[in-house]
Design an enzyme around this catalytic site. Structure first.
Site, PDB file in Angstrom:
ATOM      1  N   CYS A 281     -33.932 -17.061 -29.938  1.00  0.00           N
ATOM      2  CA  CYS A 281     -34.313 -16.138 -28.858  1.00  0.00           C
ATOM      3  C   CYS A 281     -34.674 -14.767 -29.416  1.00  0.00           C
ATOM      4  O   CYS A 281     -35.381 -13.992 -28.783  1.00  0.00           O
ATOM      5  CB  CYS A 281     -33.196 -16.017 -27.830  1.00  0.00           C
ATOM      6  SG  CYS A 281     -31.745 -15.114 -28.436  1.00  0.00           S
TER       7      CYS A 281
ATOM      8  N   CYS B   1     -25.429 -12.224 -29.475  1.00  0.00           N
ATOM      9  CA  CYS B   1     -25.883 -13.617 -29.433  1.00  0.00           C
ATOM     10  C   CYS B   1     -25.301 -14.296 -28.193  1.00  0.00           C
ATOM     11  O   CYS B   1     -24.089 -14.303 -27.996  1.00  0.00           O
ATOM     12  CB  CYS B   1     -25.443 -14.365 -30.688  1.00  0.00           C
ATOM     13  SG  CYS B   1     -25.956 -16.097 -30.633  1.00  0.00           S
TER      14      CYS B   1
ATOM     15  N   LYS C 160       0.877  -1.171   0.000  1.00  0.00           N
ATOM     16  CA  LYS C 160       0.000   0.000   0.000  1.00  0.00           C
ATOM     17  C   LYS C 160       0.918   1.226   0.000  1.00  0.00           C
ATOM     18  O   LYS C 160       1.996   1.219   0.611  1.00  0.00           O
ATOM     19  CB  LYS C 160      -0.889  -0.072   1.257  1.00  0.00           C
ATOM     20  CG  LYS C 160      -1.813   1.095   1.479  1.00  0.00           C
ATOM     21  CD  LYS C 160      -3.022   1.079   0.575  1.00  0.00           C
ATOM     22  CE  LYS C 160      -3.735   2.439   0.689  1.00  0.00           C
ATOM     23  NZ  LYS C 160      -4.676   2.680  -0.403  1.00  0.00           N
TER      24      LYS C 160
ATOM     25  N   CYS D  99     -24.423  -8.295 -34.201  1.00  0.00           N
ATOM     26  CA  CYS D  99     -25.277  -9.463 -33.932  1.00  0.00           C
ATOM     27  C   CYS D  99     -24.487 -10.572 -33.251  1.00  0.00           C
ATOM     28  O   CYS D  99     -24.966 -11.200 -32.302  1.00  0.00           O
ATOM     29  CB  CYS D  99     -25.909  -9.964 -35.221  1.00  0.00           C
ATOM     30  SG  CYS D  99     -24.683 -10.355 -36.489  1.00  0.00           S
TER      31      CYS D  99
ATOM     32  N   CYS E 123     -26.453  -7.100 -44.894  1.00  0.00           N
ATOM     33  CA  CYS E 123     -25.480  -7.195 -43.788  1.00  0.00           C
ATOM     34  C   CYS E 123     -24.242  -6.353 -44.104  1.00  0.00           C
ATOM     35  O   CYS E 123     -23.650  -6.478 -45.172  1.00  0.00           O
ATOM     36  CB  CYS E 123     -25.081  -8.651 -43.571  1.00  0.00           C
ATOM     37  SG  CYS E 123     -23.788  -8.842 -42.327  1.00  0.00           S
TER      38      CYS E 123
ATOM     39  N   CYS F  44      -2.488   8.817  -8.200  1.00  0.00           N
ATOM     40  CA  CYS F  44      -3.768   8.736  -7.489  1.00  0.00           C
ATOM     41  C   CYS F  44      -4.709   9.804  -8.051  1.00  0.00           C
ATOM     42  O   CYS F  44      -4.354  10.981  -8.088  1.00  0.00           O
ATOM     43  CB  CYS F  44      -3.566   8.949  -6.001  1.00  0.00           C
ATOM     44  SG  CYS F  44      -5.131   8.880  -5.099  1.00  0.00           S
TER      45      CYS F  44
ATOM     46  N   THR G 128      -6.201   3.864 -10.946  1.00  0.00           N
ATOM     47  CA  THR G 128      -7.651   3.867 -11.184  1.00  0.00           C
ATOM     48  C   THR G 128      -8.084   4.996 -12.123  1.00  0.00           C
ATOM     49  O   THR G 128      -7.407   6.004 -12.269  1.00  0.00           O
ATOM     50  CB  THR G 128      -8.403   3.995  -9.856  1.00  0.00           C
ATOM     51  OG1 THR G 128      -7.880   5.123  -9.155  1.00  0.00           O
ATOM     52  CG2 THR G 128      -8.254   2.757  -9.009  1.00  0.00           C
TER      53      THR G 128
ATOM     54  N   LYS H 193       4.305   4.424 -11.581  1.00  0.00           N
ATOM     55  CA  LYS H 193       2.925   3.988 -11.826  1.00  0.00           C
ATOM     56  C   LYS H 193       2.099   5.173 -12.313  1.00  0.00           C
ATOM     57  O   LYS H 193       2.002   6.199 -11.641  1.00  0.00           O
ATOM     58  CB  LYS H 193       2.323   3.411 -10.544  1.00  0.00           C
ATOM     59  CG  LYS H 193       0.901   2.895 -10.744  1.00  0.00           C
ATOM     60  CD  LYS H 193       0.438   2.135  -9.533  1.00  0.00           C
ATOM     61  CE  LYS H 193      -0.978   1.643  -9.680  1.00  0.00           C
ATOM     62  NZ  LYS H 193      -1.428   0.924  -8.475  1.00  0.00           N
TER      63      LYS H 193
ATOM     64  N   CYS I  91     -20.729  -5.586 -39.554  1.00  0.00           N
ATOM     65  CA  CYS I  91     -20.222  -4.799 -38.415  1.00  0.00           C
ATOM     66  C   CYS I  91     -19.926  -5.656 -37.189  1.00  0.00           C
ATOM     67  O   CYS I  91     -19.097  -5.298 -36.360  1.00  0.00           O
ATOM     68  CB  CYS I  91     -21.205  -3.684 -38.058  1.00  0.00           C
ATOM     69  SG  CYS I  91     -22.736  -4.267 -37.293  1.00  0.00           S
TER      70      CYS I  91
HETATM   71  C1  LIG Z   1      -9.481   0.597  -2.537  1.00  0.00           C
HETATM   72  C2  LIG Z   1      -8.297   0.827  -3.416  1.00  0.00           C
HETATM   73  C3  LIG Z   1      -7.156   1.434  -2.892  1.00  0.00           C
HETATM   74  C4  LIG Z   1      -6.050   1.666  -3.716  1.00  0.00           C
HETATM   75  N1  LIG Z   1      -4.919   2.224  -3.173  1.00  0.00           N
HETATM   76  C5  LIG Z   1      -3.834   2.410  -3.966  1.00  0.00           C
HETATM   77  C6  LIG Z   1      -2.629   2.893  -3.410  1.00  0.00           C
HETATM   78  O1  LIG Z   1      -2.508   3.138  -2.217  1.00  0.00           O
HETATM   79  N2  LIG Z   1      -1.591   3.086  -4.264  1.00  0.00           N
HETATM   80  C7  LIG Z   1      -1.647   2.800  -5.600  1.00  0.00           C
HETATM   81  O2  LIG Z   1      -0.672   2.981  -6.317  1.00  0.00           O
HETATM   82  N3  LIG Z   1      -2.790   2.317  -6.134  1.00  0.00           N
HETATM   83  C8  LIG Z   1      -3.867   2.108  -5.340  1.00  0.00           C
HETATM   84  N4  LIG Z   1      -5.000   1.567  -5.884  1.00  0.00           N
HETATM   85  C9  LIG Z   1      -5.038   1.250  -7.336  1.00  0.00           C
HETATM   86  C10 LIG Z   1      -4.694  -0.222  -7.595  1.00  0.00           C
HETATM   87  O3  LIG Z   1      -3.401  -0.537  -7.177  1.00  0.00           O
HETATM   88  C11 LIG Z   1      -4.841  -0.554  -9.088  1.00  0.00           C
HETATM   89  O4  LIG Z   1      -3.918   0.240  -9.799  1.00  0.00           O
HETATM   90  C12 LIG Z   1      -6.228  -0.287  -9.644  1.00  0.00           C
HETATM   91  O5  LIG Z   1      -7.213  -0.643  -8.701  1.00  0.00           O
HETATM   92  C13 LIG Z   1      -6.486  -1.060 -10.926  1.00  0.00           C
HETATM   93  O6  LIG Z   1      -6.332  -2.448 -10.734  1.00  0.00           O
HETATM   94  P1  LIG Z   1      -7.575  -3.436 -10.468  1.00  0.00           P
HETATM   95  O7  LIG Z   1      -8.574  -3.215 -11.561  1.00  0.00           O
HETATM   96  O8  LIG Z   1      -6.970  -4.813 -10.440  1.00  0.00           O
HETATM   97  O9  LIG Z   1      -8.144  -3.066  -9.161  1.00  0.00           O
HETATM   98  C14 LIG Z   1      -6.105   1.313  -5.079  1.00  0.00           C
HETATM   99  C15 LIG Z   1      -7.259   0.705  -5.593  1.00  0.00           C
HETATM  100  C16 LIG Z   1      -8.329   0.454  -4.785  1.00  0.00           C
HETATM  101  C17 LIG Z   1      -9.551  -0.223  -5.369  1.00  0.00           C
END
Ligand SMILES: Cc1cc2nc3c(=O)[nH]c(=O)nc-3n(C[C@H](O)[C@H](O)[C@H](O)COP(=O)(O)O)c2cc1C
Length: 405
Positions: A345, A384, A47, A380, A374, A137, A203, A175, A377
């Site tokens: 269906c 399915c 973390k 369909c 058709c 973040c 995220t 990251k 694309c």
């Molecule tokens: C609750 C939560 C806390 C997170 N805390 C951190 C963090 O402290 N540091 C970090 O680099 N990424 C953090 N992330 C991001 C994850 O490490 C990861 O990059 C992101 O969730 C995408 O991966 P996933 O789809 O497998 O969750 C956190 C994600 C979640 C869901």
């Protein structure tokens, strides 16, 4: 059980398998990381560690569900609640118990780049095998000029990377956030300042939902919400794009992350250029035992496809991925109904009628495609549910209506 094909090296770090816990709640404590290692995870990213611990709000998770199944989640969790001193102890504890299992320390400082150096030196002395810079973040601590303050600014990412690269003896991973127009340029900025690898993605900025009765965002903290970070299955396409673009553009090793939930996802990330894989949300939902399916599935896939080592598979999709302009508009395709599979269906009919080219109708026991109408694309075949429509490449049959294969 040793799965020989999964053994790999990344920045000269040896891993039993490419699966790392991402920096997130599953790596909140030394005990959790040790339990994950016992379960078989190849490595872990702590973390995120700051000079001081952060204080979280609660609740801080929200979920997007399709029926009972989680498609994705948002969170507005901050970095670790424990400060650097406690993490130095925790890293030492994990490394004493699992000296051969790679432990990556995730760190975050502010735009006072000397903070990054202090953090890097401390986690390195504690025994971290690599350092991951969380410059990505999407929500946390902009008021302290951290996290969301710097995630979209290449100059600030360069500053943090340079400070750590100058101090570190262990590999430096940066990251990145997907919340930028051009993630490859962010990766190149990190590379210029000495990054040894890129981790992607953190995220995706999002708002998961709004409660229809209370009008409050989800999650709600005393009736207020905030934008958070979206993760899990739903972000996989964004992450795959990021990983493949970065791998193709920088030639740096990439630690792929974002939506990995099953071994098939893992294999896709490897083919897209990831040398290691990080998992967060799927572990939060399913526990550390997920590693068994991931390992078994990926090992069997590599064997089935004739790859002796994982690294043989890394990036194998890259020659096939390019800009839209590289696609040939003269290649034709059309849909064909496999009448023996079609259960009538009718799902494909409104999709084609209102979302496509009015080429499908029901013909008694099976759907029927008018090959002249058709467009090829592929809508369909996607809707399915029983795999009864296949897309056939090449020129369509001359008849006006094709009922079955
Ligand atoms: C609750 C939560 C806390 C997170 N805390 C951190 C963090 O402290 N540091 C970090 O680099 N990424 C953090 N992330 C991001 C994850 O490490 C990861 O990059 C992101 O969730 C995408 O991966 P996933 O789809 O497998 O969750 C956190 C994600 C979640 C869901």
């Amino acid at each position: 059980m040793t799965r020989t094909r999964l053994k790999t090296t990344f920045n000269n770090i040896e891993l039993e398998n490419p699966f790392l816990l991402a920096s997130a709640p599953p790596t909140r404590t030394a005990d959790m990381i040790k339990r994950a290692f016992e379960a078989g995870w190849g490595g872990a990213v702590t973390k995120t560690i700051g000079l001081q611990g952060a204080t979280n709000v609660r609740p801080r998770f929200g979920f997007l569900k399709e029926r009972a199944r989680v498609v994705g989640m948002t969170n507005f969790e901050l970095i670790s609640e424990k400060g650097l001193d406690l993490w130095v102890e925790a890293i030492g504890d994990v490394k004493a118990c699992f000296p051969d299992r790679p432990l990556v320390a995730s760190i975050m400082g502010s735009v006072e780049f000397a903070e990054w150096e202090i953090l890097a030196l401390a986690v390195q002395s504690a025994g971290a095998d690599a350092i991951e810079l969380n410059v990505s973040c999407p929500h946390g601590m902009p008021e302290q000029h951290m996290g969301a303050f710097m995630d979209q600014d290449p100059a600030l990412i360069k500053g943090a990377t340079a400070a750590v690269a100058a101090a570190a003896r262990v590999p430096v991973w940066v990251k990145l956030t997907p919340n930028v127009t051009d993630i490859a340029s962010m990766a190149l900025a990190a590379k210029e300042e000495g990054a040894d690898a890129i981790a992607a993605i953190n995220t995706v900025a999002g708002l998961v939902g709004i409660d229809l009765d209370t009008f409050e965002p989800i999650p709600s903290v005393s009736r207020r919400g905030a934008y958070g970070g979206y993760s899990g299955r739903g972000v996989k396409p964004i992450a795959l794009r990021a990983v493949s673009t970065i791998a193709a553009t920088t030639a740096l090793p990439v630690s792929g992350c974002g939506g990995i939930t099953c071994w098939e996802d893992a294999a896709e990330f490897i083919l897209a250029g990831a040398g290691t894989l990080q998992v967060c949300t799927a572990v939060m939902l399913n526990g550390f035992g997920l590693i068994r399916d991931l390992e078994r599935g990926l090992e069997e896939y590599l064997e089935r496809k004739g790859f002796d080592t994982l690294s043989d598979a890394v990036g194998r999709a890259l020659p096939h991925i390019g800009d839209y302009a590289s696609l040939d508009p003269d290649v034709d395709a059309y849909a064909r109904v496999l009448s023996e599979k079609c259960n009538a269906c009718g799902n494909c009919v409104p999709a084609c009628f209102d979302g496509g080219f009015q080429a499908i109708s029901m013909n008694g026991e099976a759907a029927r495609v008018d090959a002249e109408l058709c467009d090829g694309c592929g809508l369909c075949a996607s809707v399915c549910r029983v795999g009864a429509i296949e897309m056939v490449p090449g020129h369509r049959p001359p008849s006006t209506a094709e009922a079955s294969s």
